[in-house]
Design an enzyme around this catalytic site. Structure first.
Site, PDB file in Angstrom:
ATOM      1  N   GLY A 120      53.311 -40.867 -11.986  1.00  0.00           N
ATOM      2  CA  GLY A 120      54.476 -41.751 -11.987  1.00  0.00           C
ATOM      3  C   GLY A 120      54.963 -42.028 -10.585  1.00  0.00           C
ATOM      4  CB  CYS A 128      63.444 -36.923 -20.452  1.00  0.00           C
ATOM      5  SG  CYS A 128      64.662 -37.706 -19.357  1.00  0.00           S
TER       6      CYS A 128
END
Length: 327
Positions: free
Chosen positions: A208, A85
């Site tokens: 994604g 992340c």
């Protein structure tokens, strides 16, 4: 992707072909953490019929072990540790991609998790924090702990989504790792998916942002790889997807303005494939009602022309449109 690819989104996207497996939003793990009920719903009530991987983010070893043990009591087929992340709010706490600055801690975490986890143990990582040279030191650690699957996003944390994806680093992981490797980053079409698989030799792809923009993508990739004609939706089909998405991911329990604001998280991605000038995105960010938002979408999508839904500028500095939806 946090606050975006949630349970309602999974349920909707499965109807367009769906992925082979799904990864939850990340469970935030610290000394006082408890499993977030909304995210746990994705595992317990899995609406897809496909395998689910439960994702964790954190740096406290005992807490990660505790959470992993709790999660593997559910129907999750694997426990995933997030080392990728790039959101500053995450990496500044030495979590997600921030852990790539402390490989000794990564080593301790994986050692403890490998001992505690009886289902599959997987990792998603970037290729470094600000220097990809660390990747060569990371790969032996991952191998030593015998993880079962590795997903590599081919950028450093600091590169966010700005740079080209360094697919050669993913290929290097494929060469070195004893487990299957999944490629991630800038897969925005069936053709691009095929190119990335060829470039890297990866066993599969994690998608994604591209799947938010184009929920038909999984179907299209399967068709392309199978030598079939690739289905392209019409503008009106895309419009119906936007309408269905609004109904799926927003709640009558909150004010309309907040429902519209949540929908903008998705339209930030979808808009990149609607028109090239940015005028759609500019106008979309200023609407405040459902009627205005859907009216704007209809202006661009109420037609029968096929749409590729590829970003007019691949990536188009998508870090500027993440709107809090990080992975």
């Amino acid at each position: 992707m946090q606050d975006v690819t949630d349970w309602p989104f999974w349920k909707l996207i499965q109807g367009y072909g769906g992925a082979d497996f799904y990864v939850t939003e990340y469970f935030r793990v610290h000394a006082d953490s408890r499993l977030e009920k909304d995210i746990l719903r994705s595992v317990v009530e899995n609406p897809t019929g496909r395998p689910v991987v439960a994702q964790m983010i954190g740096n406290d070893v005992p807490s990660l072990v505790r959470t992993a043990k709790e999660l593997q009591q559910s129907s999750a087929v694997a426990i995933d540790l997030n080392l990728g992340c790039p959101a500053p709010i995450v990496y500044k706490k030495c979590a997600g991609g921030g852990l790539l600055r402390d490989l000794a801690l990564v080593d301790r975490i994986l050692g403890a998790l490998r001992e505690a986890v009886t289902v599959k143990l997987t990792v998603k990582t970037r290729i470094g924090f600000d220097d990809p040279a660390v990747f060569e030191d990371l790969l032996p650690i991952l191998n030593r702990h015998e993880i079962d699957l590795l997903t590599v996003h081919g950028r450093t944390v600091k590169e966010m989504y700005r740079s080209e994806v360094h697919y050669d680093f993913i290929a290097r992981a494929v060469e070195v790792m004893s487990c299957p490797v999944i490629a991630n980053g800038n897969v925005y079409s069936a053709q691009k998916a095929s190119e990335v698989l060829d470039l890297t030799g990866a066993a599969g792809l994690m998608i994604g942002r591209g799947a938010i923009r184009n929920p038909w993508m999984f179907r299209q990739i399967r068709e392309h790889l199978g030598g079939e004609s690739v289905y392209l939706p019409s503008g009106r089909e895309v419009l119906r997807y936007v309408e269905a998405l609004y109904e799926a991911v927003t709640s009558d329990a909150v004010a309309e303005l907040y429902r519209v604001q949540k929908m903008k998280k998705y339209l930030n991605f979808i808009g990149l494939g609607i028109e090239p000038t940015g005028s759609f995105l500019h106008a979309m960010r200023r609407v405040t009602t459902r009627e205005a938002m859907m009216g704007l979408c209809a202006q661009f999508l109420d037609h029968d022309e096929p749409m590729a839904l590829e970003p007019y500028e691949p990536e188009l500095k998508e870090q500027d449109v993440l709107a809090g939806s990080h992975r």
